[in-house]
Write an enzyme that holds these catalytic residues in place. Sequence first.
Site, PDB file in Angstrom:
ATOM      1  N   ASN A   1      10.137  10.420  26.429  1.00 56.61           N
ATOM      2  CA  ASN A   1       9.382  10.495  25.181  1.00 56.61           C
ATOM      3  C   ASN A   1       8.759  11.885  25.024  1.00 56.61           C
ATOM      4  O   ASN A   1       8.053  12.358  25.925  1.00 56.61           O
ATOM      5  CB  ASN A   1       8.262   9.452  25.197  1.00 56.61           C
ATOM      6  CG  ASN A   1       7.435   9.480  23.924  1.00 56.61           C
ATOM      7  OD1 ASN A   1       7.920   9.098  22.865  1.00 56.61           O
ATOM      8  ND2 ASN A   1       6.200   9.959  24.010  1.00 56.61           N
ATOM      9  N   GLU A   2       9.032  12.521  23.923  1.00 58.87           N
ATOM     10  CA  GLU A   2       8.395  13.790  23.545  1.00 58.87           C
ATOM     11  C   GLU A   2       8.223  14.776  24.693  1.00 58.87           C
ATOM     12  O   GLU A   2       7.094  15.172  25.034  1.00 58.87           O
ATOM     13  CB  GLU A   2       7.035  13.504  22.910  1.00 58.87           C
ATOM     14  CG  GLU A   2       7.111  12.623  21.680  1.00 58.87           C
ATOM     15  CD  GLU A   2       5.786  12.519  20.929  1.00 58.87           C
ATOM     16  OE1 GLU A   2       4.747  12.861  21.507  1.00 58.87           O
ATOM     17  OE2 GLU A   2       5.805  12.102  19.773  1.00 58.87           O
TER      18      GLU A   2
ATOM     19  N   HIS B   1       7.310   7.700  29.585  1.00 63.90           N
ATOM     20  CA  HIS B   1       6.423   7.995  28.456  1.00 63.90           C
ATOM     21  C   HIS B   1       5.151   8.636  29.017  1.00 63.90           C
ATOM     22  O   HIS B   1       4.108   7.999  29.139  1.00 63.90           O
ATOM     23  CB  HIS B   1       6.119   6.710  27.678  1.00 63.90           C
ATOM     24  CG  HIS B   1       5.576   6.948  26.294  1.00 63.90           C
ATOM     25  ND1 HIS B   1       6.178   6.447  25.149  1.00 63.90           N
ATOM     26  CD2 HIS B   1       4.491   7.629  25.865  1.00 63.90           C
ATOM     27  CE1 HIS B   1       5.468   6.813  24.084  1.00 63.90           C
ATOM     28  NE2 HIS B   1       4.440   7.528  24.497  1.00 63.90           N
TER      29      HIS B   1
ATOM     30  N   GLN C   1      -0.367   2.867  28.060  1.00 65.42           N
ATOM     31  CA  GLN C   1      -1.315   2.764  26.956  1.00 65.42           C
ATOM     32  C   GLN C   1      -1.761   1.329  26.678  1.00 65.42           C
ATOM     33  O   GLN C   1      -2.813   1.118  26.092  1.00 65.42           O
ATOM     34  CB  GLN C   1      -0.716   3.400  25.695  1.00 65.42           C
ATOM     35  CG  GLN C   1      -0.558   4.913  25.855  1.00 65.42           C
ATOM     36  CD  GLN C   1       0.007   5.570  24.614  1.00 65.42           C
ATOM     37  OE1 GLN C   1       1.220   5.681  24.473  1.00 65.42           O
ATOM     38  NE2 GLN C   1      -0.833   6.009  23.702  1.00 65.42           N
TER      39      GLN C   1
HETATM   40  C1  BGC Z   1       2.939   9.589  21.649  1.00 60.64           C
HETATM   41  C2  BGC Z   1       2.077   8.350  21.801  1.00 60.64           C
HETATM   42  C3  BGC Z   1       0.725   8.597  21.179  1.00 60.64           C
HETATM   43  C4  BGC Z   1       0.903   8.911  19.722  1.00 60.64           C
HETATM   44  C5  BGC Z   1      -0.391   9.162  18.967  1.00 60.64           C
HETATM   45  C6  BGC Z   1       2.849  10.227  20.287  1.00 60.64           C
HETATM   46  O1  BGC Z   1       2.939  11.608  20.411  1.00 60.64           O
HETATM   47  O2  BGC Z   1       4.270   9.294  21.982  1.00 60.64           O
HETATM   48  O3  BGC Z   1       1.993   8.007  23.143  1.00 60.64           O
HETATM   49  O4  BGC Z   1      -0.149   7.522  21.353  1.00 60.64           O
HETATM   50  O5  BGC Z   1       1.662  10.083  19.602  1.00 60.64           O
HETATM   51  O6  BGC Z   1      -1.018  10.290  19.460  1.00 60.64           O
END
Ligand code: BGC
Length: 373
Positions: free
Chosen positions: A145-146, A102, A17
């Site tokens: 991540n998520e 990520h 990002q």
């Molecule tokens: C993610 C980020 C994303 C942010 C805003 C999160 O779910 O980890 O990468 O930029 O949300 O959408």
Amino acid sequence: MPSYDKFFWGAAASAYQVEGGIDNDWSEAGFDAGKAAGHYNRFEEDFDLAKSLGHNVHRFSIEWSRIEPEEGKFSQKEIEHYQKVIDALRERRMEPFVTLWHFTNPVWFSKIGGWKNKNAAQYFERYVDFAARNLKEVKFWLTVNEPLVYAKNAYFSGIWPPGKQSFFDLFSVIAHFVNAHRLSYEKIHQHILGARVGIAKNNIYFDEEKSWHWLKRIAEYWWNEYFLNKISKHQDFIGLNYYFHKHIEGLKFSPEKAHSVSDLGWGIFPEGLYFVLRELKKYQKPIYITENGLADAKDEKRSQFIKDHIFWMKKAMAEGIDVQGYFHWSLLDNFEWDKGFKPRFGLVEVDYKILSRKIRPSAYDYKKIIEQS
Ligand code: BGC
């Protein structure tokens, strides 16, 4: 090792990002971040800004496709780059929180099926082994991540690469993430004495009209609890990403109770953070709020957003919930996945043409909160 008796205040980011110059499965699929915020060559300047804003921690991710550009071939040059990033943080007395994955994959990995590959966890473990062996001075690690957000968007709704829409894939990918995390947890602990390892988990506050309580419980179980239950023996802390609530009435999930909305139309509901933190109490682990933020190009709502979320975080802490850090998403404006560069999440504004930085007023308000805490 330094001591960690202080509360961590800072911001979070991810490699693809902000860094720029990355070839991975996203760029290959046409979601090209290009030079992004140019952070790869400007990390020192960016950390100076974070330091000047009172941050004592920074969460960032290392990019798998840089470290292992070809299957089984690891780049010494790139791992040295991340060593320099970590040194730069330490020089500024900021604690590094390193995310290993990520949302992005090396192209070779996506070509062999990505997270659907039955050996996905083992491929990931090999990369983690290399990273942990080389970055031994890092104490705090987030493996993934998520994972549910990714599995849903990439394998069910199909809006992220590889654009699949299959229930079967969704579940097999989630199982592979569980396994990848467990293996990585062991690996990091093998290499680093005293390491603290977790994931960054997106949890939603589901509030409901009374008669829909059973549906709230189902939603909470699948979205908030299932993955954490699966890894409960393999985490030293919980990383919580909190963005919004969903109001349940019938089969409709909406941001109806929100006080206002962000530029992306996401409902702002700060008290949801308090309820989500309370739900996590049962795991009896320290909690870091590893992401919380909003798209707000005009910076009209960010100050209040931060103030309110921290208010509810502190209320939870006063009731005995062990929160040890807050990371705002994000330090810089950045590439927002399928939505491109339009949404502005940064405490610091980025002019993408010339890659200049400008601190937004809300970043100073966040600094004041940090100083008063
Ligand atoms: C993610 C980020 C994303 C942010 C805003 C999160 O779910 O980890 O990468 O930029 O949300 O959408």
